[in-house]
Design a protein around this motif. Structure first.
Motif, PDB file in Angstrom:
ATOM      1  N   ALA D  40      83.831 118.339 158.844  1.00 18.33           N
ATOM      2  CA  ALA D  40      83.451 119.176 159.980  1.00 18.33           C
ATOM      3  C   ALA D  40      83.529 118.330 161.240  1.00 18.33           C
ATOM      4  CB  ALA D  40      82.037 119.699 159.779  1.00 18.33           C
ATOM      5  N   THR D  41      84.262 118.786 162.214  1.00 28.30           N
ATOM      6  CA  THR D  41      84.418 117.988 163.425  1.00 28.30           C
ATOM      7  C   THR D  41      83.466 118.469 164.511  1.00 28.30           C
ATOM      8  OG1 THR D  41      86.027 119.393 164.533  1.00 28.30           O
ATOM      9  CG2 THR D  41      86.874 117.832 162.907  1.00 28.30           C
ATOM     10  N   MET D  42      83.224 117.593 165.428  1.00 29.88           N
ATOM     11  CA  MET D  42      82.381 117.946 166.556  1.00 29.88           C
ATOM     12  C   MET D  42      82.954 119.178 167.252  1.00 29.88           C
ATOM     13  SD  MET D  42      79.643 116.525 167.017  1.00 29.88           S
ATOM     14  CE  MET D  42      78.629 115.285 167.801  1.00 29.88           C
ATOM     15  N   ALA D  43      84.254 119.212 167.374  1.00 26.46           N
ATOM     16  CA  ALA D  43      84.894 120.337 168.038  1.00 26.46           C
ATOM     17  C   ALA D  43      84.539 121.645 167.337  1.00 26.46           C
ATOM     18  CB  ALA D  43      86.403 120.146 168.048  1.00 26.46           C
ATOM     19  N   GLU D  44      84.529 121.622 166.024  1.00 31.45           N
ATOM     20  CA  GLU D  44      84.201 122.844 165.286  1.00 31.45           C
ATOM     21  C   GLU D  44      82.738 123.240 165.502  1.00 31.45           C
ATOM     22  OE1 GLU D  44      87.227 122.433 161.442  1.00 31.45           O
ATOM     23  OE2 GLU D  44      85.342 121.338 161.517  1.00 31.45           O
ATOM     24  N   ILE D  45      81.879 122.257 165.407  1.00 29.42           N
ATOM     25  CA  ILE D  45      80.457 122.527 165.582  1.00 29.42           C
ATOM     26  C   ILE D  45      80.237 123.120 166.963  1.00 29.42           C
ATOM     27  CG2 ILE D  45      78.200 121.443 165.799  1.00 29.42           C
ATOM     28  CD1 ILE D  45      79.165 119.350 163.796  1.00 29.42           C
ATOM     29  N   THR D  46      80.828 122.459 167.893  1.00 28.51           N
ATOM     30  CA  THR D  46      80.806 122.871 169.274  1.00 28.51           C
ATOM     31  C   THR D  46      81.256 124.326 169.434  1.00 28.51           C
ATOM     32  OG1 THR D  46      81.001 120.829 170.478  1.00 28.51           O
ATOM     33  CG2 THR D  46      82.463 122.584 171.134  1.00 28.51           C
ATOM     34  N   ALA D  47      82.404 124.617 168.890  1.00 34.84           N
ATOM     35  CA  ALA D  47      82.942 125.965 169.023  1.00 34.84           C
ATOM     36  C   ALA D  47      82.007 126.977 168.381  1.00 34.84           C
ATOM     37  CB  ALA D  47      84.321 126.031 168.378  1.00 34.84           C
ATOM     38  N   VAL D  51      78.398 126.059 172.601  1.00 33.79           N
ATOM     39  CA  VAL D  51      78.232 125.070 173.675  1.00 33.79           C
ATOM     40  C   VAL D  51      79.525 124.276 173.750  1.00 33.79           C
ATOM     41  CG1 VAL D  51      76.317 123.763 174.601  1.00 33.79           C
ATOM     42  CG2 VAL D  51      76.217 124.582 172.256  1.00 33.79           C
ATOM     43  N   ARG D  52      79.707 123.564 174.837  1.00 31.68           N
ATOM     44  CA  ARG D  52      80.903 122.735 174.902  1.00 31.68           C
ATOM     45  C   ARG D  52      80.620 121.350 174.365  1.00 31.68           C
ATOM     46  NH1 ARG D  52      81.884 126.683 177.555  1.00 31.68           N
ATOM     47  NH2 ARG D  52      83.700 127.945 177.170  1.00 31.68           N
ATOM     48  N   ALA D  53      81.661 120.738 173.876  1.00 35.23           N
ATOM     49  CA  ALA D  53      81.523 119.443 173.214  1.00 35.23           C
ATOM     50  C   ALA D  53      80.663 118.471 174.006  1.00 35.23           C
ATOM     51  CB  ALA D  53      82.894 118.840 172.969  1.00 35.23           C
ATOM     52  N   SER D  54      80.969 118.360 175.258  1.00 40.85           N
ATOM     53  CA  SER D  54      80.239 117.355 176.027  1.00 40.85           C
ATOM     54  C   SER D  54      78.756 117.706 176.139  1.00 40.85           C
ATOM     55  CB  SER D  54      80.873 117.184 177.394  1.00 40.85           C
ATOM     56  OG  SER D  54      81.252 118.420 177.935  1.00 40.85           O
ATOM     57  N   THR D  55      78.470 118.987 176.079  1.00 44.48           N
ATOM     58  CA  THR D  55      77.073 119.393 176.199  1.00 44.48           C
ATOM     59  C   THR D  55      76.251 118.937 174.999  1.00 44.48           C
ATOM     60  OG1 THR D  55      77.857 121.340 177.365  1.00 44.48           O
ATOM     61  CG2 THR D  55      75.590 121.373 176.595  1.00 44.48           C
ATOM     62  N   VAL D  56      76.907 118.955 173.855  1.00 46.58           N
ATOM     63  CA  VAL D  56      76.198 118.553 172.643  1.00 46.58           C
ATOM     64  C   VAL D  56      75.552 117.188 172.839  1.00 46.58           C
ATOM     65  CG1 VAL D  56      76.465 117.910 170.228  1.00 46.58           C
ATOM     66  CG2 VAL D  56      77.667 119.896 171.132  1.00 46.58           C
ATOM     67  N   TYR D  57      76.256 116.340 173.571  1.00 46.60           N
ATOM     68  CA  TYR D  57      75.746 114.982 173.744  1.00 46.60           C
ATOM     69  C   TYR D  57      74.534 114.897 174.661  1.00 46.60           C
ATOM     70  CZ  TYR D  57      79.611 113.409 171.014  1.00 46.60           C
ATOM     71  OH  TYR D  57      80.473 113.201 169.971  1.00 46.60           O
ATOM     72  N   ASN D  62      74.803 111.463 168.927  1.00 51.09           N
ATOM     73  CA  ASN D  62      76.083 111.449 168.232  1.00 51.09           C
ATOM     74  C   ASN D  62      76.014 112.305 166.978  1.00 51.09           C
ATOM     75  OD1 ASN D  62      74.878 109.866 166.198  1.00 51.09           O
ATOM     76  ND2 ASN D  62      75.194 108.060 167.499  1.00 51.09           N
ATOM     77  N   LYS D  63      77.090 112.339 166.256  1.00 50.35           N
ATOM     78  CA  LYS D  63      77.159 113.223 165.106  1.00 50.35           C
ATOM     79  C   LYS D  63      76.075 112.870 164.084  1.00 50.35           C
ATOM     80  CE  LYS D  63      80.623 114.948 161.877  1.00 50.35           C
ATOM     81  NZ  LYS D  63      81.911 114.664 161.223  1.00 50.35           N
TER      82      LYS D  63
END
Lengths: 229, 229, 229, 229
Positions: D40-47, D51-57, D62-63
């Motif tokens: 599972a990639t950050m991009a997938e989780i994000t999508a 939220v957008r990827a950068s927001t997750v941070y 980190n993951k």
DNA sequence: AATGAATGAGACTTCATTCAT
DNA sequence: GATGAATGAAGTCTCATTCAT
């Protein structure tokens, strides 16, 4: 916060994005022409466009996507140019002549673009899903080839073209010869010019002239029919 | 090549070598057509020819050498066929018609070979040292294009061709259109046939017909001049 | 020449090839254990086995192939060991005990191998085509689980096992618990040993003892039935 | 976590933050299960979380932090459930039975969660600082394993468990077997059910039954001791 | 607080070709 | 003459993460 995402604010990003896309596309187009569509590597495109390799993938999902994108642009432009040129002509023969003129001009002034199409044909001929090309064509030039078929029919009807032509077959045969000639000349380009001292578009114009002479209705009364639109 | 074949029979060794060469060449030709000249790998050629990869290098110094060797064969064969066909014709127009006929036949029955040439042009256009091709051409079809130039001149002289043709330009223009059309149709092949229901050589013949009509001298007295040789 | 390729001469190559395979496999197995099956990269395996990256691909078509190859080896070895151990036992309970013993030994002395299986399960559980594993199992331990099912049935019949067991269900339940316990302990390994001061195989043996106590037929007459084979 | 929830309500800001956290966590948990923790990639989780990827941070450094956060939640929930279940039981055996019941229920109804733990073990077993896990465990289930050790001791004392058990060893051995079995069955899941036609929790229950039979004190007088709490 | 853009650091693979036997 | 083995040199693409706005 949601509000911040409106068009007003998105615009600066969009503009930037578009600029980057163009940069990549232009770099790719140039490299495809200089090094060959297959030989040009992502790394080169990357370097030439000033972005890093990984960035390119934020704009295009892979190399093919770049090719198709360029293709679409080329198609759209060409279609527009052809359409404009043909609108000015009246008889079917005139329209065909106009088309041929655009093709000759492209050969003279947008040779790289014609070469791009030539390469595309050679590379993708084997594998493209024909539907994909057709879809682009449909999206861009409504009618597409169908239009040209009509041209021949009209020409036969209005007396500007020989009466013994089979609209469908002739149309494809002639278009194919013109396109084949144009692309081949674009590929050979300099080589031909150096060897024979003629600009390639002159050769294309001569071939077209012969073809148009072959299409044109024979004069019945000694008076030569004007066939330039 | 001719030379090689003679020597080959002097020594069983050489006979074996020659057989191996052929095997490799045939496998390569088939694979270039099936998979594309660039996509076909040495490993595939190797596997298909029953020799091991490293052995191939005892026969050809590299992949390009194979391509050029095939090319030479294709050229030689085509030249012979064209020469034979043209010998039978009398008028210049007749000779041109004969040439066109050979090209149509090739399209119908040796399509893979035509495709090979198409691929060669597309792939090597950018980088071949023009001299190399010219050298082959020279070795094989003495006179080469020069011959065809003469054809037009003769045709104008014998009255079978239009009088307003510039031998040099027209010759190149027409030959280029014919070759361009032929190769393009070979590449498109099945795709075109499925879409339009006509065998591609029929399209080529139609294009040629139009071109020949365009080249042919106009009748002056109502009697149509026979243009079939 | 053809003759030179006979077994006699092929042998030196085969031997070399086999040695290389082993080197790669061993390096991979070690790295899978040290760094994790997913985290170990081809580059690492490559470096650790002393061959260059591209060479590895002459032996294994990709990383997965290496995993499956190791798996097959592990399976074969384990099956052989289990078979040998079980042959010595007489009652069904005895056989099961023997099996458990082998598992405990593996945990003590081949912990990396057990960890390999644990990782394999975790990584491939989601995606392996179950058939593939089954195929390996079938090729190696004819009968596989079916054999064990029979064991329970036999045990119930010969009186060494409780009479209220459902051969099929119990068999799978117990085997699963044993394997689950073994793999988990292998994974936890040092961590558990440091924290609780017991070697993990001791814990496995204790769990097995409890399970076997639970399987064993209850004594009817006060005399405890010997259950060690 | 509990702390966070209280503060959250103090400020609308915090409430929003908490909602975002949850969204991300839920998306991650689902994806970890569907695609695998590593795949599972950050991009997938994000999508998936909107939220957008950068927001997750802004929520997780980190993951890994996401993984640990989920882990903590899973732990807390499980601990609460187990505690509640065990409170209702009186004898030690009863308590153990209750624990086993919760585990079987989780397998039946929260299989994804069990799979999460299984993946966590497999992925992080190698590298987590054991202290970190222990810290979580300590924070959540005060006493943790110590509690279970006591259980065995109590069971031996109250006569519900065999007298020959070593509280410490048996406890770990059995718990490990149960957990190993449960996680393995969760991972195998559908595959097992399709192959053997039994829901996996039935298999887990059968394994537990055998284990409990093995733990239980033997009847001394022909009357079977009730062991269900 | 949210996010678009950018990217470093790899990962896996492919392939023509060389070389020792 | 034939070939097994080895490999340098690329090539394409992925992903977690940072940073400026």
């Amino acid at each position: 916060m949601a509000k911040r995402n409106t068009e007003a604010n998105r615009h600066p990003y969009e503009a930037h994005r578009e600029r980057q896309r163009r940069r990549i596309l232009e770099a790719a187009e140039r490299l495809f022409d200089e090094r060959g569509m297959d030989r040009a590597t992502m790394a080169e495109i990357t370097a030439a466009s000033g972005v890093r390799a990984s960035t390119v993938y934020q704009y295009f999902s892979n190399k093919d996507a770049i090719v198709w994108e360029i293709l679409e642009g080329v198609f759209a432009e060409a279609a527009a140019r052809i359409k404009a040129a043909m609108e000015g002509a009246e008889t079917a023969l005139g329209k065909i002549t106009a088309l041929v003129d655009v093709m000759a001009e492209d050969l003279a002034r947008r040779r790289a673009t014609v070469r791009f199409m030539a390469q595309f044909d050679a590379m993708y001929a084997r594998e493209w899903p024909a539907e994909r090309l057709i879809a682009i064509e449909a999206r861009i030039s409504k009618g597409g080839f169908a239009q040209f078929r009509k041209l021949i029919r009209d020409g036969v009807a209005d007396g500007s073209l020989r009466s013994d032509l089979d609209a469908d077959v002739t149309m494809h045969a002639v278009m194919n010869a013109l396109i084949g000639a144009q692309r081949r000349l674009a590929m050979l380009g300099d080589r031909v010019e150096k060897q024979y001292g003629k600009p390639v578009d002159a050769l294309f114009r001569e071939a077209s002239r012969v073809i148009l002479l072959g299409l044109r209705a024979e004069k019945k009364d000694g008076k030569r029919r004007k066939w330039k639109a």
